[in-house]
Design an enzyme around this catalytic site. Sequence first.
Site, PDB file in Angstrom:
ATOM      1  N   LYS A  38     -41.017   6.600 -33.093  1.00  0.00           N
ATOM      2  CA  LYS A  38     -42.577   6.303 -32.437  1.00  0.00           C
ATOM      3  C   LYS A  38     -42.790   7.318 -31.169  1.00  0.00           C
ATOM      4  O   LYS A  38     -41.836   8.204 -30.788  1.00  0.00           O
ATOM      5  CB  LYS A  38     -42.335   4.907 -31.709  1.00  0.00           C
ATOM      6  CG  LYS A  38     -41.305   4.790 -30.560  1.00  0.00           C
ATOM      7  CD  LYS A  38     -41.086   3.302 -30.498  1.00  0.00           C
ATOM      8  CE  LYS A  38     -39.980   2.986 -29.160  1.00  0.00           C
ATOM      9  NZ  LYS A  38     -39.454   1.928 -29.187  1.00  0.00           N
ATOM     10  N   ARG A 136     -40.900 -10.032 -24.591  1.00  0.00           N
ATOM     11  CA  ARG A 136     -41.883  -9.042 -24.877  1.00  0.00           C
ATOM     12  C   ARG A 136     -42.553  -9.416 -26.025  1.00  0.00           C
ATOM     13  O   ARG A 136     -43.797 -10.005 -25.991  1.00  0.00           O
ATOM     14  CB  ARG A 136     -41.162  -7.917 -24.779  1.00  0.00           C
ATOM     15  CG  ARG A 136     -41.988  -6.524 -24.670  1.00  0.00           C
ATOM     16  CD  ARG A 136     -41.362  -5.307 -24.653  1.00  0.00           C
ATOM     17  NE  ARG A 136     -40.821  -5.051 -25.935  1.00  0.00           N
ATOM     18  CZ  ARG A 136     -40.309  -3.938 -25.943  1.00  0.00           C
ATOM     19  NH1 ARG A 136     -40.074  -2.891 -25.181  1.00  0.00           N
ATOM     20  NH2 ARG A 136     -39.809  -3.303 -27.242  1.00  0.00           N
ATOM     21  N   TYR A 264     -52.431  23.089  -3.865  1.00  0.00           N
ATOM     22  CA  TYR A 264     -53.502  22.309  -3.138  1.00  0.00           C
ATOM     23  C   TYR A 264     -53.098  21.411  -1.789  1.00  0.00           C
ATOM     24  O   TYR A 264     -51.952  21.032  -2.071  1.00  0.00           O
ATOM     25  CB  TYR A 264     -54.028  20.988  -4.428  1.00  0.00           C
ATOM     26  CG  TYR A 264     -54.889  21.785  -5.650  1.00  0.00           C
ATOM     27  CD1 TYR A 264     -55.997  22.417  -5.142  1.00  0.00           C
ATOM     28  CD2 TYR A 264     -54.228  21.367  -6.980  1.00  0.00           C
ATOM     29  CE1 TYR A 264     -56.750  22.909  -6.057  1.00  0.00           C
ATOM     30  CE2 TYR A 264     -55.222  21.951  -7.927  1.00  0.00           C
ATOM     31  CZ  TYR A 264     -56.500  22.691  -7.573  1.00  0.00           C
ATOM     32  OH  TYR A 264     -57.124  23.204  -8.571  1.00  0.00           O
ATOM     33  N   MET A 313     -52.884  20.536 -12.368  1.00  0.00           N
ATOM     34  CA  MET A 313     -52.975  20.087 -13.835  1.00  0.00           C
ATOM     35  C   MET A 313     -52.318  20.945 -14.636  1.00  0.00           C
ATOM     36  O   MET A 313     -51.750  20.600 -16.022  1.00  0.00           O
ATOM     37  CB  MET A 313     -54.612  20.033 -14.054  1.00  0.00           C
ATOM     38  CG  MET A 313     -54.826  19.302 -15.201  1.00  0.00           C
ATOM     39  SD  MET A 313     -56.598  19.409 -15.769  1.00  0.00           S
ATOM     40  CE  MET A 313     -57.130  18.366 -14.341  1.00  0.00           C
TER      41      MET A 313
HETATM   42  C1  LIG Z   1     -37.976   1.812 -28.957  1.00  0.00           C
HETATM   43  C2  LIG Z   1     -37.216   0.596 -29.558  1.00  0.00           C
HETATM   44  C3  LIG Z   1     -35.867   0.956 -30.249  1.00  0.00           C
HETATM   45  C4  LIG Z   1     -35.229   2.161 -30.037  1.00  0.00           C
HETATM   46  O1  LIG Z   1     -34.461   2.072 -28.417  1.00  0.00           O
HETATM   47  P1  LIG Z   1     -33.561   3.214 -28.230  1.00  0.00           P
HETATM   48  O2  LIG Z   1     -32.933   2.623 -26.736  1.00  0.00           O
HETATM   49  O3  LIG Z   1     -34.578   4.415 -27.905  1.00  0.00           O
HETATM   50  O4  LIG Z   1     -32.557   3.508 -28.895  1.00  0.00           O
HETATM   51  C5  LIG Z   1     -35.261  -0.024 -30.889  1.00  0.00           C
HETATM   52  N1  LIG Z   1     -35.952  -1.178 -31.120  1.00  0.00           N
HETATM   53  C6  LIG Z   1     -37.138  -1.517 -30.709  1.00  0.00           C
HETATM   54  C7  LIG Z   1     -37.719  -2.989 -30.893  1.00  0.00           C
HETATM   55  C8  LIG Z   1     -37.669  -0.462 -29.920  1.00  0.00           C
HETATM   56  O5  LIG Z   1     -38.945  -0.845 -29.473  1.00  0.00           O
END
Ligand SMILES: *Cc1c(COP(=O)(O)O)cnc(C)c1O
Length: 369
Positions: A38, A136, A264, A313
Amino acid sequence: MPKASETVLEIDLKALEHNYRYLRSRLNPETKFLAVVKAFAYGSDAVAIAKKLEHLEVDYFAVAYVKEGVALRDAGIQTPILVLHPQAANFEELIERCLEPSLYAPKILREFLDVAKKMEQKNYPVHVKFNTGLNRLGFWENDIDHIQEKIKGRTEIKIMSIFSHLAASDDLEEKEFTHNQIDAFEKIALVFDKKIDHTPFKHLLNTSGIINYPQAQFDMVRSGIGLYGFGNEAEIDAELKPVATLKTIISQIHNIEPDETVGYNRAFVSDGYRVTATLPLGHADGIGRQYGNGKAYVIVNGQKAPIIGNVCMDMIMIDITNITCIEGDEVIVFGENPNAEQFASAANTISYELLTGISQRVKRSILGM
Ligand SMILES: *Cc1c(COP(=O)(O)O)cnc(C)c1O
């Protein structure tokens, strides 16, 4: 490694392969491996990473959103892709591109069944997520009857796996909480298997779970950060290799007189004769303002040069007094030393945030293909 001639994020596929083999070596040989790609594969390059891992015969990929999965399919990736957080608005596209949704609540289950029916699907692969304490996303244990009722006699979907996610797998002070999560998931798995007519595979562990709770590896693990070279503890970081190295160059050098200011809001005030260098990367590239004003340093010809004044930036300024260097010289922001975890800690954050924040403006360069 080639010398940088502009700001570049180098992605080392040899390091990725090393990390993949290392993580696998800590698992039972039959345990399946899902690679989490991701957020552009944690800010690197999702297509290059996925192609390499597909070549290494990884079992599954996961992305957060449908769009990320579509990009992998567009690039020719054929391995199954789990979409962790899909939205109903994208379900048709998800099905067209053979992406597999995580279904985590009654509403999303209902919505997916509706679309699958409309599109005349049979045994479309889906994954059911349970909440065991992260609070979550996920069904609760007492939703199992509801799920069973909703899918009874429905041929549109097939539940490929059930899974959950640990809240504190990297924190050994939370061992008891994690053991409770593992127990809760085991119980859910038992009840679930009894209530449906086939046996979905089970998965729970992320990277730190693989390291700290290998007894709970079930049928598959889901690793992200470990593949990119970080294990949330120094001992594991030492076994892994950072995949991403952020490099840049010196655009201009200035000699600064006492009491002059840099940047800045004149945030850096010089206490004497100083030499500064200006670099072509800034907060729009993912090096946020929290790294400025002496918090973090970069490496110029093997020596530490602190970031001075406010991060702009498109630029940062560093103090190179006492460092032998010229305009055009390479600068290492993070890579092996400091690694992304160490660089991130200078601003009280973690490698995950630093890596995923490197913006798409930064050129990616793939090494070790
Ligand atoms: C992002 C995620 C992972 C990966 O976690 P890491 O700590 O990067 O290995 C695994 N399972 C879910 C549901 C996630 O959202």
